[in-house]
Design a protein around this motif. Sequence first.
Motif, mmCIF file in Angstrom:
data_model
loop_
_atom_site.group_PDB
_atom_site.id
_atom_site.type_symbol
_atom_site.label_atom_id
_atom_site.label_comp_id
_atom_site.label_asym_id
_atom_site.label_seq_id
_atom_site.Cartn_x
_atom_site.Cartn_y
_atom_site.Cartn_z
ATOM 1 N N ARG A 2 29.634 45.778 34.770
ATOM 2 C CA ARG A 2 30.777 45.813 35.680
ATOM 3 C C ARG A 2 30.602 44.722 36.733
ATOM 4 N N GLY A 35 40.558 42.343 36.123
ATOM 5 C CA GLY A 35 39.711 43.391 35.579
ATOM 6 C C GLY A 35 38.421 43.627 36.324
ATOM 7 N N THR A 37 35.946 45.526 38.914
ATOM 8 C CA THR A 37 35.822 46.967 39.109
ATOM 9 C C THR A 37 36.170 47.396 40.529
ATOM 10 N N LEU A 313 36.103 39.882 31.273
ATOM 11 C CA LEU A 313 36.778 41.033 31.875
ATOM 12 C C LEU A 313 38.147 41.237 31.247
ATOM 13 N N SER A 314 38.651 42.450 31.355
ATOM 14 C CA SER A 314 39.838 42.845 30.596
ATOM 15 C C SER A 314 41.057 41.989 30.878
ATOM 16 N N GLY A 315 41.255 41.593 32.131
ATOM 17 C CA GLY A 315 42.434 40.800 32.471
ATOM 18 C C GLY A 315 42.435 39.417 31.869
ATOM 19 N N THR A 316 41.252 38.873 31.589
ATOM 20 C CA THR A 316 41.197 37.529 31.009
ATOM 21 C C THR A 316 41.501 37.557 29.522
ATOM 22 N N ARG A 317 41.411 38.738 28.916
ATOM 23 C CA ARG A 317 41.722 38.842 27.489
ATOM 24 C C ARG A 317 43.209 39.027 27.240
ATOM 25 N N SER A 318 43.952 39.388 28.311
ATOM 26 C CA SER A 318 45.383 39.633 28.133
ATOM 27 C C SER A 318 46.199 38.367 28.176
#
Length: 327
Positions: A2, A35, A37, A313-318
């Motif tokens: 995280r 993304g 934490t 992180l999750s936002g960079t994959r979107s």
Amino acid sequence: MRISVLDQSPVGEGHTGADALRASLDLARDADRLGFTRYWVAEHHHSPGFAGSAPEMLAGAVLAATDRIRVGTGGVLLPRYPALKVAEVFAVLSALHPGRVDMGIGRSGGPAGDFPERLRELRALLRPGGPDDGPRAVTAVPPVQPELWLLGASAGSARAAGELGVGYAFAHFLVPGPGVQALHAYRSAQARAVPGDGHGGVLAVRAVLADTQARAEELAGSMLLWRARKDLGDDRPLPSTASVRAHRWTGLEAERAAERRRSMIFGTPEEVVPRLRALAEEHGVSELMVNTLTQDPADRARSYRLLAEGFGLSGTRSGAPVAAAAG
């Protein structure tokens, strides 16, 4: 792993404190989308380099500007305030934003002899069924409690956090040496206090990333000159990279910068991410809280974007676009 943000609302050369606070809100929105934490804001007073003197106010603004990320203080300096006032503030924040509030507490800012008692009182005030004796009662204890964290840089503070069964964040960027020992002491004390239930601690590190090593060196130079001056009693806003290039370092400044350089990580994502992972493994933590200081908010926003991409992180994959911070 995280990854979180510790924001000290840095004031850069040529910028104002109001600019720095607006940049903090912009960066928090970015961190929420990317993304990260947590997003913690700091408390400093009488410092030309930091604008965040009321972290509970800034945390409220960040909570209102974001949707997902946990938001907290890193931290409220408890010796400066009555425990009841701090409890009431965080009760309101938690009632408005349930499940998203971290209450990070520091022990500097005043006489700390009764700090353990103040911390216990604060925790008790926010518990359902806590003190209810007229003027000392919290008006509305929220249904979801804020998560209590103790900030520190020693084994003593770590043990205190573990014994109380609260979260602990070690300030590696201030005093890197005792980190491994302190976090081990925290986990040992925590295991005795709350067996099988607890947080392994967070390591707060100072880092800056850039697209090239040369640019990262320049940004690190700005932080190092600022920190060297501050250590020597010359507290100023963060200098621009142009000012650093033109600066003639004194021997004492160079000596302080060399010392501070040991606790700073900088470079491209390919260089920084493995070093951060190794640091986390060495300290036995699964969460890093990264502090980045730059004169230009756009450089800071870019650094955190590169950090998020480096850790996937999750936002960079979107593929969602991220706005640059304004200053």
